[in-house]
Design an enzyme around this catalytic site. Structure first.
Site, PDB file in Angstrom:
ATOM      1  CG  ASP A  27      50.106 -25.805 -14.213  1.00  0.00           C
ATOM      2  OD1 ASP A  27      49.881 -24.591 -14.411  1.00  0.00           O
ATOM      3  OD2 ASP A  27      50.639 -26.546 -15.044  1.00  0.00           O
ATOM      4  CG  ASN A  75      55.644 -18.335 -12.076  1.00  0.00           C
ATOM      5  OD1 ASN A  75      55.287 -18.931 -11.063  1.00  0.00           O
ATOM      6  ND2 ASN A  75      55.434 -18.847 -13.286  1.00  0.00           N
TER       7      ASN A  75
HETATM    8  C1  FPP Z   1      49.894 -21.740 -11.890  1.00  0.00           C
HETATM    9  O1  FPP Z   1      48.816 -21.548 -12.777  1.00  0.00           O
HETATM   10  C2  FPP Z   1      49.743 -20.954 -10.671  1.00  0.00           C
HETATM   11  C3  FPP Z   1      50.582 -19.957 -10.246  1.00  0.00           C
HETATM   12  C4  FPP Z   1      51.786 -19.548 -10.987  1.00  0.00           C
HETATM   13  C5  FPP Z   1      50.325 -19.198  -9.024  1.00  0.00           C
HETATM   14  C6  FPP Z   1      49.760 -19.928  -7.860  1.00  0.00           C
HETATM   15  C7  FPP Z   1      49.217 -18.951  -6.913  1.00  0.00           C
HETATM   16  C8  FPP Z   1      48.079 -19.086  -6.197  1.00  0.00           C
HETATM   17  C9  FPP Z   1      47.252 -20.292  -6.184  1.00  0.00           C
HETATM   18  C10 FPP Z   1      47.585 -17.954  -5.377  1.00  0.00           C
HETATM   19  C11 FPP Z   1      48.209 -17.618  -4.088  1.00  0.00           C
HETATM   20  C12 FPP Z   1      48.855 -18.693  -3.341  1.00  0.00           C
HETATM   21  C13 FPP Z   1      49.144 -18.688  -2.040  1.00  0.00           C
HETATM   22  C14 FPP Z   1      49.956 -19.791  -1.487  1.00  0.00           C
HETATM   23  C15 FPP Z   1      48.697 -17.654  -1.102  1.00  0.00           C
HETATM   24  P1  FPP Z   1      49.102 -20.938 -14.220  1.00  0.00           P
HETATM   25  O2  FPP Z   1      48.911 -19.448 -14.119  1.00  0.00           O
HETATM   26  O3  FPP Z   1      50.436 -21.359 -14.694  1.00  0.00           O
HETATM   27  O4  FPP Z   1      47.956 -21.593 -15.055  1.00  0.00           O
HETATM   28  P2  FPP Z   1      47.987 -21.944 -16.633  1.00  0.00           P
HETATM   29  O5  FPP Z   1      49.059 -22.983 -16.826  1.00  0.00           O
HETATM   30  O6  FPP Z   1      46.627 -22.490 -16.883  1.00  0.00           O
HETATM   31  O7  FPP Z   1      48.259 -20.667 -17.363  1.00  0.00           O
END
Ligand code: FPP
Length: 253
Positions: A27, A75
């Protein structure tokens, strides 16, 4: 050479007390990008580096299962362009990492409503899982289009169907039997769950499987999460007493 050598977290890890399975809620990508005045997707792109670091770190110390929450059922409700960019990132990352996974003897697996993913994503994922299926050192499990409530409902539907067909009796439904209907059938429960970015929630992730897991929260945003951060979490986990509802004295004996 500095006069005083400070032991890193890795050296403090007790190999005899390693968790077999570590689950991670990655996150903070969006906030990481916002802090830099960048678009959210830049955060996700930089999150891939943390995925590599964490995978390497886990394999190096001998963790056998690493589950990463890469995309939740919820998501899908994000802006269309972010969902599309995340899917493209997944496709390109999976495609680009197969060789490294094979070199390091790591098997790629996935849990979630995989058929809801775009076709090219399903294709890359299926090919990568097939290409790495024989690897033994560690299992890297991506939770994609996953949510625990979805998984539990799907499991219940399959159980009801088996009962209706006469393949299963209601009295045969035990915890063990129920687990065999989850996406994680055959995978041990995570002993440790890590969540980055300072949020203290489970967010519909492995609700059944995390029943007795140790939870570790760090303020570090996912793109900044590196090997030492992972090792710090392991050291913290090793300092805890897991009682499973019992009392200390029972555990000591
Ligand atoms: C959460 O941060 C992250 C995600 C929803 C996506 C995770 C994906 C990756 C790290 C990239 C690809 C992964 C793989 C396994 C190839 P957020 O967007 O919710 O952050 P925020 O809470 O600060 O908005």
């Amino acid at each position: 050479m500095p006069a005083l050598y400070r032991m890193g977290y890795k050296e403090s890890i007790d190999p005899a007390k390693l968790p077999l399975h570590v689950a991670v809620i990655m996150d903070g990508n969006g906030r990481w990008a916002k802090q830099r005045g960048e678009h959210r997707i830049t955060g996700h792109q930089n999150g891939v580096k943390a995925v590599r670091e964490t995978t390497e770190a886990a394999a190096e110390i001998g963790v056998k299962y690493l589950t990463l929450y890469a995309f939740s059922t919820e998501n899908w409700n994000r802006p269309k362009e972010e969902v599309l960019a995340l899917m493209q990132l997944l496709v390109s990352t999976i495609h680009g990492e197969v060789e490294t996974l094979n070199k390091n003897d790591i098997r790629l697996m996935a849990i979630g409503d995989l058929k809801s993913l775009p076709q090219d994503c399903i294709r890359e994922l299926t090919e990568a899982m097939k290409a790495t299926a024989q690897n033994k050192r560690m299992n890297l499990i991506l939770a994609l289009s996953y949510s625990s409530r979805w998984e539990i409902i799907e499991g219940i539907k399959c159980i009801v169907e088996a009962v209706e067909k006469g393949q299963l009796k209601a009295e045969e439904i035990s915890e063990k039997k129920f687990e065999s209907y989850l996406c994680t059938a055959g995978i041990p429960e995570p002993e440790l769950m890590i969540r980055t970015s300072g949020e203290h929630r489970i967010s519909n992730f492995l609700l059944w499987q995390l029943s007795y897991s140790e939870l570790y929260f760090t303020d570090t945003l996912w793109p900044d999460f590196g090997k030492e951060d992972f090792y710090e979490a392991i050291v913290d986990y090793q300092g805890r007493e897991r009682r499973f509802g019992k009392i200390s004295e029972q555990i000591e004996n």
